[in-house]
Design an enzyme around this catalytic site. Structure first.
Site, mmCIF file in Angstrom:
data_model
loop_
_atom_site.group_PDB
_atom_site.id
_atom_site.type_symbol
_atom_site.label_atom_id
_atom_site.label_comp_id
_atom_site.label_asym_id
_atom_site.label_seq_id
_atom_site.Cartn_x
_atom_site.Cartn_y
_atom_site.Cartn_z
ATOM 1 N N SER A 1 0.820 -1.196 0.000
ATOM 2 C CA SER A 1 0.000 0.000 0.000
ATOM 3 C C SER A 1 0.848 1.237 0.000
ATOM 4 O O SER A 1 1.964 1.246 -0.486
ATOM 5 C CB SER A 1 -0.937 -0.044 1.207
ATOM 6 O OG SER A 1 -1.744 1.104 1.231
ATOM 7 N N CYS A 2 0.306 2.288 0.590
ATOM 8 C CA CYS A 2 0.924 3.608 0.557
ATOM 9 C C CYS A 2 1.069 4.119 1.983
ATOM 10 O O CYS A 2 0.745 3.425 2.925
ATOM 11 C CB CYS A 2 0.028 4.573 -0.213
ATOM 12 S SG CYS A 2 -0.740 3.861 -1.676
ATOM 13 N N ASP A 3 1.548 5.340 2.095
ATOM 14 C CA ASP A 3 1.597 6.012 3.392
ATOM 15 C C ASP A 3 1.171 7.451 3.194
ATOM 16 O O ASP A 3 1.641 8.122 2.269
ATOM 17 C CB ASP A 3 3.020 5.970 3.968
ATOM 18 C CG ASP A 3 3.436 4.552 4.325
ATOM 19 O OD1 ASP A 3 3.096 4.105 5.427
ATOM 20 O OD2 ASP A 3 4.062 3.892 3.482
ATOM 21 N N GLU B 1 -5.606 4.867 1.173
ATOM 22 C CA GLU B 1 -4.786 3.663 1.421
ATOM 23 C C GLU B 1 -5.640 2.421 1.196
ATOM 24 O O GLU B 1 -6.835 2.433 1.472
ATOM 25 C CB GLU B 1 -4.339 3.597 2.891
ATOM 26 C CG GLU B 1 -3.691 4.843 3.418
ATOM 27 C CD GLU B 1 -2.309 5.040 2.856
ATOM 28 O OE1 GLU B 1 -1.610 4.042 2.680
ATOM 29 O OE2 GLU B 1 -1.957 6.187 2.584
#
Length: 420
Positions: free
Chosen positions: A9-11, A96
């Protein structure tokens, strides 16, 4: 369809006074996506739409709003929505992928990335964006493949939403959701549910549904993340993982966070926040939102993979901005494999001009020591110069709209010159 790849995923980060320097709100996000996916930076002006108009999102058609705000977006080039972006009112949203006890729907509905763009187009404050997103979630649902591939990749979504005054975290599981208001300090989200017992808004049946599934006994204090996922919320900020690493980096700089500190956090490879591998950081964004309404919000986008080898280029909303031609990907209309059934039978070349030049430059930076170092030094110098110019605008409170109308595009041209 094949089974899902492991969660990646992302942040997304936000820092509010008193955690920031200069009493500003600072927002940042790394978009971590399949390594070969192109992320484009696009601008859409405010618009008025005829009554009863329909809107084609990535997979589904929904009712169009009467008015939509001007937006700048960083998005995977194959879809309608966005991974992150900002609107003309100083609202920023990033999302996210999250997983939990409830299975993520493969049936086509709104993607979380569609909801990011819809929130930006239809709301002018962070709290209004929460309302826009949850209303659309209730009406149309979320679901569908989140990757340009025949392999199914589905997830629920969490969102970090910020404006000049406050931020909200909105986390979902199917149609159920919880939201937490962030008034000050720092907050980050990663690929796990993170709202625990501080719930400021919620789906009306959130607790009843959890009870009906046997996830909550109705007696102990309700903890959203612990109930709707398998997260041990007591150890969330101490166990090693990107959520914890992000939390630590934000807290390390608490009290002095600026756009440059946020960029430094997004470039951090050791923590895994600047991700490498099959899933990698394909685009990054940092926004500075001054609390004084007379000062402009400044939004920086890379439009290229790996922020450690990219330039954060500034964008300011002013009248008469033209489309950002060098960071917009080619379009394929009805022939696009995303639009045809069955979907994703082939994958066209979606690289925009900046992406192509950066791709070649990244090889030089990695393999040709002297030339690569020099190139890296040049792009760092360009970025520093732009940050300094933007700081000067914020300090002097003086903005010449004609000078910044092509700000982002001019910076892209300067970056391209370094690469060639």
């Amino acid at each position: 369809m094949s089974p899902q790849p492991p969660p990646s995923s992302c942040d997304t980060f936000v820092a509010l006074p008193p955690a920031t320097a200069g009493g500003r709100v600072v927002f940042g996000k790394n978009s971590d996506r399949p390594a070969d996916e192109v992320q484009e930076v696009v601008y859409f002006p405010a618009a008025v739409h005829p009554p009863g108009a329909a809107l084609e999102c990535t997979y589904v058609r929904i009712d169009q709003a009467e008015r939509t705000h001007g937006v700048v977006l960083s998005r995977p080039a194959w879809l309608w929505g966005a991974e992150m972006g900002a609107n003309e009112h100083g609202l920023c949203i990033g999302n996210e992928a999250v997983w939990g006890r409830e299975e993520a729907g493969g049936e086509e509905a709104l993607l979380g990335m569609d909801l990011v763009r819809l929130g930006l187009e239809r709301a002018d404050t962070a709290e209004k964006a929460v309302t826009v997103i949850v209303d659309l979630l209730e009406k149309y649902g979320q679901g569908g493949n989140c990757m340009e591939s025949q392999m199914a990749f589905t997830y629920h979504n969490s969102f970090l939403i910020a404006d000049r005054k406050e931020a909200w975290v909105l986390e979902t599981s199917g149609k159920y959701w919880a939201a937490e208001k962030v008034d000050g300090g720092v907050r980050n989200i990663s690929n796990q549910l993170s709202i625990t017992t501080k719930i400021d808004r919620e789906h009306p049946e959130l607790k009843e549904y959890a009870k009906s599934k046997g996830w909550w006994d109705g007696e102990k204090e309700f903890d959203f993340a612990a109930t709707y996922s398998y997260v041990n919320t007591a150890r969330m900020t101490t166990t090693r993982g990107r959520y914890c690493e992000g939390y630590k980096l934000l807290n390390k700089h608490k009290g002095s966070i600026t756009s440059e500190i946020m960029m430094e956090i997004l470039r951090d490879k050791e923590s895994g926040i600047n991700m490498e591998g099959g899933f990698m950081t394909t685009g990054s964004m940092v926004s500075v939102l001054p609390q004084q309404p007379n000062l402009p919000c400044i939004h920086y986008f890379t439009g290229t993979p790996d922020p450690a080898r990219s330039v954060f280029k500034p964008f300011i909303f002013v009248p008469n901005i033209t489309q950002l031609l060098k960071t917009i990907s080619p379009t394929f209309g009805h022939d696009d494999p995303v639009k045809k059934q069955p979907r994703f039978q082939s994958k066209p070349d979606r690289r925009h001009e900046l992406y192509k030049k950066h791709e070649s430059a990244a090889v030089v930076m990695e393999t040709i020591e002297g030339k690569g170092k020099e190139m890296l030094k040049e792009i760092q110098k360009l970025e520093k110069q732009k940050i300094s110019e933007m700081e000067s605008i914020l300090q002097n409170g003086c903005l010449d709209a004609d000078q910044v109308v092509n700000l982002f595009s001019q910076c892209v041209e300067e970056e391209l010159k370094i690469y060639s």
